[in-house]
Design a protein around this motif. Structure first.
Motif, PDB file in Angstrom:
ATOM      1  N   TRP A 110      -8.479  -1.873  -8.674  1.00  0.00           N
ATOM      2  CA  TRP A 110      -7.874  -2.019  -9.999  1.00  0.00           C
ATOM      3  C   TRP A 110      -7.895  -0.707 -10.771  1.00  0.00           C
ATOM      4  N   PHE A 111      -9.058  -0.059 -10.781  1.00  0.00           N
ATOM      5  CA  PHE A 111      -9.154   1.171 -11.580  1.00  0.00           C
ATOM      6  C   PHE A 111      -8.894   2.433 -10.768  1.00  0.00           C
TER       7      PHE A 111
ATOM      8  N   ASN B 109      -5.151  -8.965  -1.642  1.00  0.00           N
ATOM      9  CA  ASN B 109      -3.906  -8.955  -2.413  1.00  0.00           C
ATOM     10  C   ASN B 109      -3.975  -8.121  -3.689  1.00  0.00           C
ATOM     11  N   ASP B 110      -5.120  -7.478  -3.946  1.00  0.00           N
ATOM     12  CA  ASP B 110      -5.235  -6.624  -5.132  1.00  0.00           C
ATOM     13  C   ASP B 110      -4.244  -5.468  -5.083  1.00  0.00           C
ATOM     14  N   ILE B 111      -3.937  -4.999  -3.882  1.00  0.00           N
ATOM     15  CA  ILE B 111      -2.976  -3.906  -3.733  1.00  0.00           C
ATOM     16  C   ILE B 111      -1.581  -4.368  -4.164  1.00  0.00           C
TER      17      ILE B 111
ATOM     18  N   TYR C 156       0.847  -1.207   0.000  1.00  0.00           N
ATOM     19  CA  TYR C 156       0.000   0.000   0.000  1.00  0.00           C
ATOM     20  C   TYR C 156       0.880   1.255   0.000  1.00  0.00           C
ATOM     21  N   ILE C 157       1.895   1.267   0.839  1.00  0.00           N
ATOM     22  CA  ILE C 157       2.837   2.391   0.870  1.00  0.00           C
ATOM     23  C   ILE C 157       3.573   2.488  -0.469  1.00  0.00           C
ATOM     24  N   GLY C 158       3.926   1.327  -1.030  1.00  0.00           N
ATOM     25  CA  GLY C 158       4.615   1.307  -2.310  1.00  0.00           C
ATOM     26  C   GLY C 158       3.772   1.886  -3.435  1.00  0.00           C
ATOM     27  N   VAL C 159       2.489   1.555  -3.466  1.00  0.00           N
ATOM     28  CA  VAL C 159       1.593   2.124  -4.485  1.00  0.00           C
ATOM     29  C   VAL C 159       1.534   3.639  -4.344  1.00  0.00           C
TER      30      VAL C 159
END
Length: 378
Positions: free
Chosen positions: A304-305, A214-216, A178-181
Motif C-alpha cells: 500500500w505505501f 490482490n493488493d497489487i 504488477y507490470i501495470g503498476v
C-alpha cells in the motif's frame, strides 16, 4: 560481468521457485505428486533455507539498486531484470506463505459456478466441494469489494473448470497488474530507479509474483488514478480511484489527498506532487499500522505505501524505513514456519522480527543525522 550477474540472479529465482514447492498442502490433490511434507517434517532446515533466501534476496536487491543508481545498469537492463523476475517466479507455488489465492478462487466459484451471492453464502456451505479441503477461510463470506469479486471471474472462468489453470490464471492476472503498476510509476516519475525500487523489492516480488495477493490490483487502480490527476483528467481519475476502493476499501484514506488536489486546481494553484506523494505514503502507512486493530499486520499490506514511497526516493528516512519494514515483514513468517503454531511465543517473536530492523534503522538515522545534538543543544 552483467551477464554473469543476471545469470546468478536468475538461478537464485529458480531456487526460490523450487523452494516454494516444499510448502505444497497435503490436501491439495491437484499437486499431490509434488507433496513432500518437508515444511512440516523438517521445520528447522526449511526455516533456515527461508531465512537464507530472504538475506540473499535483499543482497541482490541492494546490489542491483546500487548499480542502477550508479548508471551501470540502465533502462533496458532494468526492464530485463523485471522480465526475468516475472518469468522465474510465475510458476512458483503461490501458497508458500499464504492461502489467500485459494480463497480468491473459492469465492469466485461461489458466484460464477454456484450462482450464489458470496457476500451472503460462505464456501463451506457447499459441503461436497473439493476446494474446501485446502481453502483456509471457507467459513467466511467474501472479504473484498465487489469490483474485485467481478474481476476474479475473469481468471476463474478462463480456467474452464480446471483448478490448476484457474490458479495460474490468477497469478497471470497479478503479473499483469504488477507490470501495470511499474508502468505508471515510470510514467509519473520518469525514473527507472523508482521503478526498480518497487519492482525488485523482495517483499513486492514474494507477495505479488509468488503469493498473488490482490493488493497489487488495488494499487494499480490507485496509482493510475494519480497519473490521470497529474494530467488533469479528473473523470478518469475518479473512476479509477473508486475502482481501487471497491477492491479492498483501504484507499478510502486517500480521499483527503484528492480533495486537496481538486481544491488547488479550483484555485488555479500549482500542485506540489512530491508533497502529495509524501502525504499519500504517510496515509497508506497509517492504514497499514491501523490494520492491526482489525486482525493483524500482514506483510503484503506494505505494498500500500511502498508504491508511493518509491515515487519519492529523495525522502531518505521514509525510504530507509520502507527497506527495514520490507525485510522485517518477510521475517514475520519465520516463527510459524519454525514452530507450526500461531500461539505460544509465536506472536511475540513475529512482532520482534517485524520491528527489530526498523528499530536499528531508526537508531542509525538518529545518530547519522546527529539528532541527539539538535535535541540537547536547545
Amino acid at each position: 560481468m552483467k551477464k554473469l550477474l543476471f545469470l546468478i540472479y536468475s538461478l537464485f529465482l529458480v531456487c526460490l521457485t523450487f523452494f516454494s514447492y516444499l510448502f505444497v498442502d497435503q490436501n491439495l490433490s491437484y499437486l499431490h505428486g509434488l507433496y513432500s511434507g518437508a515444511a512440516s517434517n523438517y521445520r528447522s532446515q526449511v526455516t533456515f533455507l527461508y531465512i537464507l533466501i530472504i538475506f540473499l534476496f535483499f543482497t541482490f536487491y541492494f546490489l542491483l539498486l546500487w548499480l542502477i543508481k550508479k548508471r551501470h545498469l540502465v533502462g533496458k537492463e532494468v526492464v530485463s531484470l523485471i522480465f526475468i523476475t516475472v518469468i522465474f517466479t510465475f510458476f512458483s507455488y503461490p501458497s508458500m506463505l499464504s492461502y489467500d489465492i485459494f480463497n480468491y478462487i473459492t469465492t469466485a466459484k461461489v458466484l460464477f459456478n454456484y450462482h450464489e451471492n458470496p457476500y451472503i453464502i460462505m464456501p463451506i456451505e457447499f459441503v461436497n466441494d473439493p476446494y474446501l479441503l485446502f481453502t483456509h477461510a471457507a467459513n467466511k463470506i467474501a472479504l473484498y469489494g465487489p469490483f474485485w469479486t467481478l474481476l476474479s471471474g475473469i481468471p476463474y472462468l478462463l480456467g474452464f473448470g480446471n483448478f490448476l489453470l484457474a490458479l495460474f490464471n490468477f497469478k497471470l492476472m497479478t503479473v499483469l497488474f504488477y507490470i501495470g503498476v511499474n508502468y505508471f510509476v515510470w510514467k509519473i516519475s520518469k525514473n527507472m530507479f523508482s521503478v526498480a525500487l518497487f519492482s525488485l523489492n523482495p517483499l513486492v516480488v514474494i507477495e505479488t509474483l509468488v503469493s498473488g495477493h490482490n493488493d497489487i490490483v488495488m494499487m494499480f487502480f490507485t496509482i493510475s488514478s494519480f497519473f490521470f490527476l497529474t494530467k488533469k483528467k479528473f473523470r478518469l481519475s475518479v473512476i479509477f480511484f473508486v475502482m481501487s476502493i471497491f477492491i479492498k476499501y483501504t484507499t478510502i484514506v486517500l480521499i483527503p489527498v484528492f480533495i486537496y488536489i481538486f481544491w488547488q486546481t479550483l484555485r488555479k494553484k500549482t500542485v506540489d506532487w512530491k508533497k502529495t506523494f509524501y502525504l499519500s505514503s504517510l496515509l497508506m502507512l497509517a492504514a497499514f499500522f491501523l490494520s492491526s486493530i482489525r486482525e493483524e499486520i500482514y506483510p503484503w499490506y506494505a505494498i500500500w505505501f511502498l508504491v508511493f514511497v518509491n515515487l519519492i526516493p529523495q525522502k531518505r528516512i521514509l525510504l530507509y524505513l520502507s527497506f527495514a519494514l520490507s525485510f522485517g515483514l518477510l521475517l514475520r513468517y519465520v516463527p510459524f514456519m519454525l514452530f507450526g503454531t500461531h500461539f505460544g511465543v509465536t506472536p511475540f517473536v513475529k512482532t520482534a522480527l517485524t520491528f527489530t530492523p526498523t528499530f536499528f534503522v531508526l537508531i542509525y538515522i538518529f545518530f547519522k543525522d546527529k539528532l541527539w545534538l539538535k535535541i540537547f543543544s536547545r
